[in-house]
Design a protein around this motif. Structure first.
Motif, short mmCIF file in Angstrom:
data_model
loop_
_atom_site.label_atom_id
_atom_site.label_comp_id
_atom_site.label_asym_id
_atom_site.label_seq_id
_atom_site.Cartn_x
_atom_site.Cartn_y
_atom_site.Cartn_z
N HIS A 1 0.81 -1.22 0.00
CA HIS A 1 0.00 0.00 0.00
C HIS A 1 0.84 1.26 0.00
O HIS A 1 0.38 2.34 -0.38
CB HIS A 1 -0.94 -0.01 1.21
CG HIS A 1 -2.07 0.94 1.09
ND1 HIS A 1 -1.96 2.29 1.36
CD2 HIS A 1 -3.37 0.76 0.70
CE1 HIS A 1 -3.11 2.89 1.17
NE2 HIS A 1 -3.99 1.98 0.77
N GLY A 2 2.09 1.12 0.45
CA GLY A 2 2.98 2.28 0.47
C GLY A 2 2.80 3.16 1.69
O GLY A 2 3.24 4.33 1.69
N THR A 3 2.21 2.61 2.76
CA THR A 3 2.00 3.42 3.96
C THR A 3 3.04 3.17 5.03
O THR A 3 2.92 3.67 6.14
CB THR A 3 0.61 3.12 4.55
OG1 THR A 3 0.55 1.74 4.92
CG2 THR A 3 -0.48 3.43 3.56
N GLY A 4 4.05 2.35 4.74
CA GLY A 4 5.03 2.03 5.77
C GLY A 4 4.41 1.18 6.84
O GLY A 4 3.59 0.31 6.58
N ALA A 5 4.77 1.41 8.09
CA ALA A 5 4.25 0.63 9.22
C ALA A 5 3.24 1.41 10.02
O ALA A 5 3.04 1.19 11.20
CB ALA A 5 5.39 0.17 10.12
N SER A 6 2.57 2.37 9.41
CA SER A 6 1.67 3.23 10.16
C SER A 6 0.43 2.50 10.64
O SER A 6 -0.17 2.87 11.64
CB SER A 6 1.24 4.42 9.29
OG SER A 6 0.58 3.97 8.12
N GLY A 7 0.01 1.48 9.90
CA GLY A 7 -1.13 0.67 10.33
C GLY A 7 -2.43 1.42 10.28
O GLY A 7 -3.33 1.19 11.08
N LYS A 8 -2.59 2.37 9.34
CA LYS A 8 -3.82 3.12 9.23
C LYS A 8 -4.96 2.19 8.83
O LYS A 8 -4.80 1.29 8.04
CB LYS A 8 -3.68 4.23 8.20
CG LYS A 8 -2.67 5.30 8.59
CD LYS A 8 -2.59 6.38 7.53
CE LYS A 8 -1.58 7.46 7.91
NZ LYS A 8 -1.48 8.50 6.88
N THR A 9 -6.12 2.45 9.40
CA THR A 9 -7.29 1.63 9.10
C THR A 9 -8.05 2.24 7.93
O THR A 9 -7.81 3.36 7.52
CB THR A 9 -8.21 1.56 10.33
OG1 THR A 9 -8.62 2.90 10.67
CG2 THR A 9 -7.52 0.93 11.51
N GLY A 10 -8.98 1.43 7.41
CA GLY A 10 -9.80 1.91 6.32
C GLY A 10 -9.11 1.90 4.98
O GLY A 10 -9.61 2.48 4.02
N LYS A 11 -7.96 1.28 4.88
CA LYS A 11 -7.22 1.23 3.63
C LYS A 11 -7.45 -0.09 2.92
O LYS A 11 -7.61 -1.14 3.56
CB LYS A 11 -5.72 1.42 3.89
CG LYS A 11 -5.36 2.74 4.58
CD LYS A 11 -5.60 3.91 3.65
CE LYS A 11 -5.13 5.22 4.29
NZ LYS A 11 -5.33 6.37 3.40
#
Length: 383
Positions: free
Chosen positions: A32-42
């Protein structure tokens, strides 16, 4: 993964060692390309999957993989957006890397289905008519399950590169699937190597009146097992749907017609059969040789025996629905040259052609084969 995450995904994740789990869990963020941020809803979109897999697979295969992952039920509400959730990806990776044959079957199912579709759309049917044949989708599913059951995991119970290489080596049909899909999908045509052949040619069948038990996946399964392989022509000799239920007619149609494949369907829906390597003859003695075999088509597609009760000749398990069963349909296909054609071919060959081991031994011992350069050129059978 948080407390609200899927129980199904957590159970799948438990199949991995502790040092492997971060890799599996981190795959979603990496893609996803978000690193390790662990954002939800992706979610992972189809375009993201294309960017990742574009150099390894065709777009159609990527779409099949995407739809396969998307069809997974993670056991929790899916985030908004038309894409793959984190839980779906974890379940998918676990099924592929640590899954059973049944769990891996969907990918092989997609590959086998793509091969069947390619045959149909690219004109490689070789005179077969799928609309007059058996249940194709069901056949694809059974073929995928049978092929997957031959996948042997490594010592670590993982499906690694050596595992796949061994599978492709032992199951040549898979290599043919891949070659057909890549060659046709990428339109790579080599003059020195024609497209692979997955089906034998159909020499004769009364398609207007026939609704046969055979289907394309079953042909792909059976033809590599036959001595003549994919090139032996098939022709319908007998079908109860056309010729009635006369045993005398069955024997008359099959007698002295060369090797045959017989298919039987009972009233319970079980479909099974056998290959006879020699012509049918009315004799008091048993006939056949070590090339003969039995097989099952439904509810399982396999060509070996692993359970009781067993017959005394083949050691085969019970293939019908019940020990005492009623026949619904019987089909017999001729799958090789007629005896007179085989005899003519053998007369054309020299002893050296008939026994290549003799030729090899003569070459190793320094014997000169004087007749080798004096033969008449063989005619092209394709003409």
């Amino acid at each position: 993964m948080g407390n609200a995450d899927s129980v199904v995904a957590q159970k799948r994740l438990a199949r991995f060692r502790p040092d492997e789990r971060p890799v599996i869990e981190g795959t979603f963020d990496r893609l996803h390309g978000t690193g390790a941020s662990g954002k939800t809803g992706k979610v992972l979109s189809l375009d993201t999957l294309k960017m990742t897999m574009g150099k390894m697979a065709s777009e159609s295969m990527i779409k099949r993989v995407f739809q396969g992952i998307l069809s997974i039920d993670p056991g929790v509400p899916l985030p908004p957006g038309d894409g793959i959730s984190r839980e779906q990806l974890v379940i998918f990776l676990a099924d592929i890397l640590r899954g059973t044959a049944e769990e891996r079957a969907p990918l092989v199912l997609a590959m086998a289905d793509a091969a069947v579709q390619t045959l149909a759309h690219r004109g490689h049917l070789r005179a077969w008519q799928p609309d007059r044949m058996g249940d194709g989708p069901q056949g694809v599913k059974l073929l995928a399950e049978q092929l997957t059951s031959e996948l042997k995991s490594s010592d670590q119970n993982t499906c690694d590169i050596p595992c796949l290489e061994d599978w492709l080596f032992r199951i040549p049909t898979m290599a043919l699937f891949l070659e057909l899909l890549i060659g046709e999908g990428l339109e790579v045509g080599l003059p020195s190597r024609p497209p692979p052949t997955l089906l034998p040619p159909c020499q004769y069948a009364p398609w207007n009146d026939l609704r046969c038990l055979l289907n394309l996946p079953l042909l792909m399964f059976l033809s590599p097992q036959l001595p003549d392989g994919h090139n032996a022509p098939w022709r319908l000799l007998f079908s109860t749907n056309i010729h009635g239920e006369s045993f005398t007619r069955l024997v008359a149609n099959c007698k002295s017609r060369g090797p045959t494949v017989i298919l039987v369907k009972d009233t319970k829906g079980h479909i099974f059969g056998g290959f006879a390597s020699q012509s049918w003859e009315v004799k008091p003695q048993f006939q056949g040789d070590s090339r003969c075999f039995l097989f099952s088509v439904f509810p399982y597609m396999r060509g070996h025996s692993r359970a009781r009760p067993r017959c005394t000749t083949y050691g085969s398990p019970q293939l019908s629905g019940d020990e005492d069963f009623k026949l619904e349909t019987v089909e017999v296909w001729g799958v090789g040259k007629l005896p007179e054609e085989q005899e003519q071919d053998e007369k054309k060959k020299s002893v050296l052609d008939a026994d290549p081991e003799v030729q090899a031994i003569m070459e190793m011992t320094g014997k000169t084969m004087h007749s080798q350069g004096l033969r008449e050129p063989e005619e092209d059978e394709e003409q």
